[in-house]
Scaffold this motif. Structure first.
Motif, mmCIF file in Angstrom:
data_model
loop_
_atom_site.group_PDB
_atom_site.id
_atom_site.type_symbol
_atom_site.label_atom_id
_atom_site.label_comp_id
_atom_site.label_asym_id
_atom_site.label_seq_id
_atom_site.Cartn_x
_atom_site.Cartn_y
_atom_site.Cartn_z
ATOM 1 N N ILE A 33 44.785 29.015 40.047
ATOM 2 C CA ILE A 33 45.377 27.707 39.745
ATOM 3 C C ILE A 33 46.305 27.294 40.885
ATOM 4 O O ILE A 33 46.276 26.146 41.342
ATOM 5 N N VAL A 34 47.114 28.241 41.373
ATOM 6 C CA VAL A 34 48.000 27.948 42.504
ATOM 7 C C VAL A 34 47.162 27.594 43.735
ATOM 8 O O VAL A 34 47.445 26.610 44.427
ATOM 9 N N TYR A 35 46.114 28.373 43.989
ATOM 10 C CA TYR A 35 45.222 28.109 45.124
ATOM 11 C C TYR A 35 44.597 26.717 45.019
ATOM 12 O O TYR A 35 44.610 25.935 45.969
ATOM 13 N N LYS A 36 44.071 26.387 43.843
ATOM 14 C CA LYS A 36 43.416 25.092 43.649
ATOM 15 C C LYS A 36 44.409 23.951 43.804
ATOM 16 O O LYS A 36 44.051 22.883 44.312
ATOM 17 N N SER A 37 45.650 24.165 43.376
ATOM 18 C CA SER A 37 46.654 23.099 43.492
ATOM 19 C C SER A 37 47.033 22.858 44.947
ATOM 20 O O SER A 37 47.452 21.762 45.300
ATOM 21 N N GLN A 38 46.872 23.877 45.809
ATOM 22 C CA GLN A 38 47.202 23.735 47.224
ATOM 23 C C GLN A 38 46.028 23.216 48.054
ATOM 24 O O GLN A 38 46.209 22.438 48.974
ATOM 25 N N PRO A 43 45.162 16.892 40.279
ATOM 26 C CA PRO A 43 45.990 15.851 39.658
ATOM 27 C C PRO A 43 47.206 16.465 38.966
ATOM 28 O O PRO A 43 47.086 17.448 38.237
ATOM 29 N N ASP A 44 48.384 15.907 39.244
ATOM 30 C CA ASP A 44 49.626 16.458 38.700
ATOM 31 C C ASP A 44 49.619 16.535 37.177
ATOM 32 O O ASP A 44 50.166 17.469 36.595
ATOM 33 N N ASN A 45 49.000 15.562 36.530
ATOM 34 C CA ASN A 45 49.005 15.562 35.068
ATOM 35 C C ASN A 45 48.030 16.584 34.470
ATOM 36 O O ASN A 45 47.985 16.738 33.258
ATOM 37 N N PHE A 46 47.263 17.301 35.307
ATOM 38 C CA PHE A 46 46.372 18.355 34.812
ATOM 39 C C PHE A 46 46.873 19.758 35.161
ATOM 40 O O PHE A 46 46.437 20.726 34.563
ATOM 41 N N LEU A 47 47.775 19.855 36.125
ATOM 42 C CA LEU A 47 48.286 21.157 36.542
ATOM 43 C C LEU A 47 49.108 21.812 35.433
ATOM 44 O O LEU A 47 48.886 22.971 35.086
ATOM 45 N N ALA A 48 50.034 21.067 34.863
ATOM 46 C CA ALA A 48 50.893 21.624 33.804
ATOM 47 C C ALA A 48 50.090 22.073 32.580
ATOM 48 O O ALA A 48 50.305 23.192 32.095
ATOM 49 N N PRO A 49 49.160 21.258 32.072
ATOM 50 C CA PRO A 49 48.379 21.733 30.916
ATOM 51 C C PRO A 49 47.580 23.008 31.205
ATOM 52 O O PRO A 49 47.507 23.899 30.356
ATOM 53 N N ASP A 50 46.993 23.113 32.392
ATOM 54 C CA ASP A 50 46.250 24.329 32.738
ATOM 55 C C ASP A 50 47.168 25.551 32.708
ATOM 56 O O ASP A 50 46.797 26.603 32.192
ATOM 57 N N LEU A 51 48.374 25.406 33.239
ATOM 58 C CA LEU A 51 49.336 26.513 33.223
ATOM 59 C C LEU A 51 49.805 26.824 31.804
ATOM 60 O O LEU A 51 49.922 27.989 31.421
ATOM 61 N N ILE A 52 50.068 25.787 31.029
ATOM 62 C CA ILE A 52 50.519 25.981 29.637
ATOM 63 C C ILE A 52 49.447 26.703 28.830
ATOM 64 O O ILE A 52 49.736 27.656 28.095
ATOM 65 N N TRP A 53 48.177 26.296 28.979
ATOM 66 C CA TRP A 53 47.082 26.963 28.251
ATOM 67 C C TRP A 53 46.977 28.429 28.647
ATOM 68 O O TRP A 53 46.716 29.287 27.808
ATOM 69 N N LEU A 54 47.189 28.716 29.934
ATOM 70 C CA LEU A 54 47.110 30.102 30.398
ATOM 71 C C LEU A 54 48.216 30.949 29.762
ATOM 72 O O LEU A 54 47.969 32.077 29.321
ATOM 73 N N PHE A 55 49.432 30.408 29.691
ATOM 74 C CA PHE A 55 50.535 31.173 29.094
ATOM 75 C C PHE A 55 50.382 31.295 27.578
ATOM 76 O O PHE A 55 50.725 32.339 27.004
ATOM 77 N N ILE A 56 49.850 30.272 26.918
ATOM 78 C CA ILE A 56 49.565 30.378 25.485
ATOM 79 C C ILE A 56 48.507 31.453 25.251
ATOM 80 O O ILE A 56 48.617 32.268 24.328
ATOM 81 N N MET A 57 47.498 31.479 26.117
ATOM 82 C CA MET A 57 46.454 32.491 25.995
ATOM 83 C C MET A 57 47.035 33.896 26.156
ATOM 84 O O MET A 57 46.639 34.823 25.451
ATOM 85 N N ALA A 58 47.985 34.051 27.080
ATOM 86 C CA ALA A 58 48.614 35.358 27.290
ATOM 87 C C ALA A 58 49.378 35.797 26.038
ATOM 88 O O ALA A 58 49.304 36.962 25.634
ATOM 89 N N LEU A 59 50.094 34.866 25.423
ATOM 90 C CA LEU A 59 50.817 35.193 24.185
ATOM 91 C C LEU A 59 49.852 35.586 23.076
ATOM 92 O O LEU A 59 50.081 36.562 22.351
ATOM 93 N N LEU A 60 48.774 34.823 22.945
ATOM 94 C CA LEU A 60 47.762 35.156 21.941
ATOM 95 C C LEU A 60 47.154 36.527 22.211
ATOM 96 O O LEU A 60 46.887 37.287 21.272
ATOM 97 N N GLU A 61 46.944 36.832 23.466
ATOM 98 C CA GLU A 61 46.322 38.105 23.837
ATOM 99 C C GLU A 61 47.215 39.284 23.453
ATOM 100 O O GLU A 61 46.740 40.280 22.911
#
Length: 135
Positions: A33-38, A43-61
């Motif tokens: 995600i960091v690589y793709k953002s660089q 799009p700025d409005n898609f970066l935050a949701p992708d990161l949020i979903w990843l952290f939610i997934m980690a909590l679920l895991e």
């Protein structure tokens, strides 16, 4: 009185392997995600949701693996069943990173395919273990 052990060793081993693999998965996905953002015009409005979903997934895991391991070791179907239900949410989030995230690289496809395969195998073993616990 003879006691019979109903907990599943293959399932417990898979929980352990999945925990280790998920650390790799999380790190690799975050790095991508960091690589793709660089590299791409992310799009700025898609970066935050992708990161949020990843952290939610980690909590679920973490919750999924804890409940699954606890349920298997204590031979209780309720935590194992809850872990199985949470696996459904994890599958949906894995599909998000496989299909619907902003940019999908070949590496995303590979690591998500492996994760989905382990979820499938783990789910089968959970159902077998739950059936053994209730019988």
């Amino acid at each position: 009185n003879s006691s019979c052990q109903l907990s599943s060793l293959p399932l417990q081993m898979l929980f352990y392997a999945n925990g280790i693999y998920y650390i790799f998965y999380f790190s690799a996905t975050l790095a991508m995600i960091v690589y793709k953002s660089q590299v791409f015009s992310y799009p700025d409005n898609f970066l935050a949701p992708d990161l949020i979903w990843l952290f939610i997934m980690a909590l679920l895991e973490v919750l999924r693996l804890y409940l699954g391991s606890k349920g298997n070791l204590t031979e209780e179907e309720a935590p194992l069943g809850l872990s199985l239900a949470i696996t459904g949410g994890s599958v949906i989030l894995s599909l998000y990173f496989l299909v619907w995230q902003t940019y999908v690289l070949k590496a995303d496809v590979i690591i998500n395919a492996i994760l989905l395969c382990t979820y499938g195998l783990e789910s089968i073993l959970k159902v077998i273990a739950i059936a053994a616990f209730v019988s």
